[in-house]
Write a protein that holds these residues in place. Structure first.
Motif, short mmCIF file in Angstrom:
data_model
loop_
_atom_site.label_atom_id
_atom_site.label_comp_id
_atom_site.label_asym_id
_atom_site.label_seq_id
_atom_site.Cartn_x
_atom_site.Cartn_y
_atom_site.Cartn_z
N THR B 32 0.84 -1.19 0.00
CA THR B 32 0.00 0.00 0.00
C THR B 32 0.88 1.24 0.00
O THR B 32 1.90 1.29 0.69
N PHE B 34 0.53 5.62 0.11
CA PHE B 34 -0.37 6.72 0.45
C PHE B 34 0.19 8.02 -0.13
O PHE B 34 1.40 8.22 -0.18
N TYR B 36 -0.05 12.16 0.35
CA TYR B 36 -0.46 13.23 1.24
C TYR B 36 -0.11 14.57 0.62
O TYR B 36 0.77 14.68 -0.22
N LEU B 46 -4.30 13.39 4.03
CA LEU B 46 -4.31 12.23 3.15
C LEU B 46 -5.16 12.52 1.93
O LEU B 46 -6.30 12.97 2.04
N THR B 49 -5.30 6.52 -1.05
CA THR B 49 -4.61 5.28 -0.70
C THR B 49 -4.57 4.42 -1.94
O THR B 49 -5.61 4.23 -2.60
N ASN B 51 -3.41 0.69 -3.64
CA ASN B 51 -2.94 -0.68 -3.50
C ASN B 51 -2.48 -1.18 -4.87
O ASN B 51 -3.13 -0.89 -5.88
N GLU B 59 -9.78 10.27 -0.79
CA GLU B 59 -10.46 10.87 0.35
C GLU B 59 -11.51 11.87 -0.16
O GLU B 59 -11.44 12.38 -1.28
N ILE B 93 3.69 14.44 -0.35
CA ILE B 93 4.51 13.41 0.27
C ILE B 93 3.85 12.06 0.06
O ILE B 93 2.63 11.92 0.27
N ARG B 97 3.98 1.24 2.72
CA ARG B 97 3.79 0.30 3.81
C ARG B 97 3.87 -1.09 3.20
O ARG B 97 3.32 -1.32 2.13
N ASN B 105 2.72 -2.54 9.66
CA ASN B 105 1.84 -1.49 10.15
C ASN B 105 2.49 -0.12 10.20
O ASN B 105 1.89 0.83 10.65
N GLU B 106 3.71 -0.04 9.74
CA GLU B 106 4.40 1.25 9.79
C GLU B 106 4.44 1.86 8.41
O GLU B 106 4.53 1.17 7.41
N GLN B 107 4.37 3.17 8.39
CA GLN B 107 4.50 3.90 7.14
C GLN B 107 5.89 4.50 7.09
O GLN B 107 6.37 5.04 8.09
N PHE B 108 6.48 4.46 5.91
CA PHE B 108 7.76 5.11 5.70
C PHE B 108 7.58 6.15 4.60
O PHE B 108 7.04 5.85 3.54
N PHE B 109 8.01 7.35 4.89
CA PHE B 109 7.71 8.47 4.01
C PHE B 109 8.84 8.76 3.04
O PHE B 109 10.02 8.63 3.36
N GLY B 110 8.44 9.17 1.85
CA GLY B 110 9.40 9.72 0.92
C GLY B 110 9.77 11.13 1.35
O GLY B 110 9.12 11.70 2.23
#
Lengths: 109, 118
Positions: B32, B34, B36, B46, B49, B51, B59, B93, B97, B105-110
């Motif tokens: 997944t 995301f 933002y 947000l 999302t 997939n 949203e 951004i 995940r 369960n963690e998101q890592f951001f660009g």
């Protein structure tokens, strides 16, 4: 009512101080909880996940209180480099992340 | 591990043009991703999302025909801002995940893309 609420601050503290932030969430079915830090004009970076039993990483301690629906972040011995905005993030329904608006911390010399 | 890249890091364009932003998970497969948007001194908002292999979920209030999202592989998602206008100027951004290599369960951001539309 917002899904995640945080005190925007700013919290102005001297170096070496201990500071704590709280974050409340509205959905009791929320599954996972995180603290991120975001520096000005940068992306959020994961600081730590928050576990039910509480967890510590160096000077940082995170706690979760499911009964009262809040999580906390404690920073001991604050450093100038801790100055940032701290974001509380809650995961709901396995795929929905809710962000708090962030708490700004200024650590002064 | 769990590194996410974004390209370009900044872009300036004329009103009416389209801008494509790429988001890549470099060392893990992102089930997944995301997208933002963040305006100055405001919280992350947000937008959608996505997939891998399916349509993005947008949203409320985000126009899907204006912000086209493609998540063609487990390591790449793109956001295209079509017919950009000055009010689209913002910090975009992405986050990813995934399973192996990244906490599920963690998101890592660009690092974000700063878009300025003239």
């Amino acid at each position: 009512r917002k899904e995640v609420e945080q005190d925007p601050g700013p919290f102005n503290v001297p170096e070496g101080a201990t500071v704590a932030f709280n974050c409340t969430y509205s959905n009791s079915a929320s599954q996972s909880f995180f603290w991120y830090r975001q520096d000005c004009r940068k992306e959020p970076k994961l600081l730590m996940s928050v576990y039910s039993s509480g967890n510590e990483d160096g000077r940082f301690t995170a706690q979760l209180n499911r009964a009262s629906q809040y999580i906390s972040l404690l920073i001991r011995d604050s450093k100038l480099s801790d100055s940032a905005t701290y974001l509380c993030v809650v995961l709901y329904n396995f795929n929905k992340f809710y962000f708090g608006s962030g708490t700004k911390l200024n650590v002064k010399p | 591990g769990a590194v996410v890249s974004q390209h370009p890091s900044w872009v300036i364009c004329k009103s009416g043009t389209s801008v494509k932003i790429e988001c890549r998970s470099l060392d893990f497969q992102a089930t997944t991703m995301f997208w933002y948007r963040q305006f100055p001194k405001q919280s992350l908002m947000l937008m959608a999302t996505s997939n891998e292999g399916s349509k993005a979920t947008y949203e409320q209030g985000v126009e899907k025909d204006k912000f086209l999202i493609n998540h063609a592989s487990l390591t790449l998602s793109t956001l295209t801002v079509t017919s950009a206008h000055p009010e689209d100027s913002s910090f975009y951004i992405c986050s990813a995940r995934g399973g192996s290599g990244g906490g599920y369960n963690e998101q890592f951001f660009g690092p974000g893309t700063r878009l300025t539309v003239l």
